[in-house]
Design an enzyme around this catalytic site. Sequence first.
Site, PDB file in Angstrom:
ATOM      1  N   THR A 173      -7.857  -2.348   3.214  1.00  0.00           N
ATOM      2  CA  THR A 173      -7.042  -1.127   3.197  1.00  0.00           C
ATOM      3  C   THR A 173      -7.545  -0.116   2.186  1.00  0.00           C
ATOM      4  O   THR A 173      -7.509   1.093   2.427  1.00  0.00           O
ATOM      5  CB  THR A 173      -5.577  -1.493   2.890  1.00  0.00           C
ATOM      6  N   THR A 251      -5.854  -6.759   1.227  1.00  0.00           N
ATOM      7  CA  THR A 251      -4.853  -7.580   0.539  1.00  0.00           C
ATOM      8  C   THR A 251      -4.349  -8.734   1.400  1.00  0.00           C
ATOM      9  O   THR A 251      -3.688  -9.639   0.881  1.00  0.00           O
ATOM     10  CB  THR A 251      -3.653  -6.720   0.106  1.00  0.00           C
TER      11      THR A 251
END
Length: 490
Positions: A173, A251
Amino acid sequence: MPTPVREREQLTLALFADLFSQTLEPPTPPAAAKEAEQSLAHVWIVAAEIKAEERIAKLADFRGSSTTVEGTRVDALEVYCRNRRRPYEDMADGDRETLISTTYHCSRSADRQQPAEPGMVGRNHLDRARAWRPMPDSLREPLVRPRSARSRQGSRDMTVSVRNVAVFSLGGTIAMTTDPTTGGVVPALSAHDLLAAVPALATSGIGLKVRDFRRLPGASLTFEDLTALSAAITAELEAGDVDGVVITQGTDTIEETAFLLDLHHGHEQPVVVTGAMRNPTLPGADGPANLHAAVLAAADPGLRGAGCLVVLGDEVHAARTVRKSHTTSPAAFTSPACGPIARVAENRVRMVGGVPRRGPLVGVPVREARVGLYTVTLGDDGALLDLWGGNCDGLVVAAFGVGHVPERLVEGLTKLASHIPVVLASRIGNGPVLSDTYGFPGSEKDLLGRGLIGAGDLSPYQARLLLHALLAQGADGAAVRETFTTASAR
């Protein structure tokens, strides 16, 4: 009429004369005049090597017209100091780009002081520099790398540190931008793009070695990717010129990546994993702040010996205790059992707990291994458990509470444990599996007595990673049991 190279030399030397408060003679080796298409960055290095040995600290006195120019200049000085024994063509791409970019900014500053003919500096500079040719051997001097450079401006000291951090980017991300075809975000930004969004690093006194390692979503990382990453980190640390490592990634798998890397990490320098919960297209994107904090943590001497760490939201967590506890919150990463070991504030790491205990050190894989993860659920009849027989080299059972399963699963687990290592973990993810409290069929005491191996306080995901690492190294059942017993007792 002066050649383009000579004009650029004169302009750069004029700039350095101002920086060093003295006149510098231009380099005269014949090879310099023959490099008609070399960029100003080449001459910048040549000029720096002429008189820089005793005066490099004075470069810190230079003040450009903007913070960006000043910040880039200080970062270039760090790169220059780090590479003083390294031929230019052997520098990392990131170090080259830093020098090229800085030369561009310095030349723009020089333009304001001494106008140059059109096309000599600034215009298409980066395009020319990317078509770089190696610096001729005749223009290199072996210089001793200084431990630090210090200058005084009134009552203010500026110290250029020699602490260096290697940055590996894997995607995720933090590196995503919008794909015009799908309308969703995908990994697209390079490590240099990520660092460009953190201008504070330019004045942090930390040198950066940057490497684009992968460009994948966190969910798509494989054991092969992480084995290669672990080898690259080991090589970087054994070279002896970095004080820590930062990894940027998605993540989704940060807590697993950190734990696995910690199993293979036998050096004192910290390895810090970071990422972002909000991609760069969103308001309040947290990637730049997380990257800044991660670099500070990786360079901090107080975290030596801490192994692999996770840094997000200005908190430093141990790989063994960190959990991703929320799907979207910027504060998703926590250590439920103990809290963070440190926090980052005012550009420094503040310890709030001791350096974490290290887990077992496992060697690199030498064979393929498949390890399954079976989560026990209410009403489980064991039919799906039977499918694992013959299809895996080891199995982790994520059991209820402190290590309990329905009685209907006991026979199947006993049979599996007689053929492969079966590790008993808790699906809770916080707290240990017990060993001697409950005595009913399917209790932790019953299962351990039937040959299952207790995971201690390892989560099911961590237990799977440890079991996989051991089996991939060729460990037998006895070695697996001993390692888990030792890890649980630490």
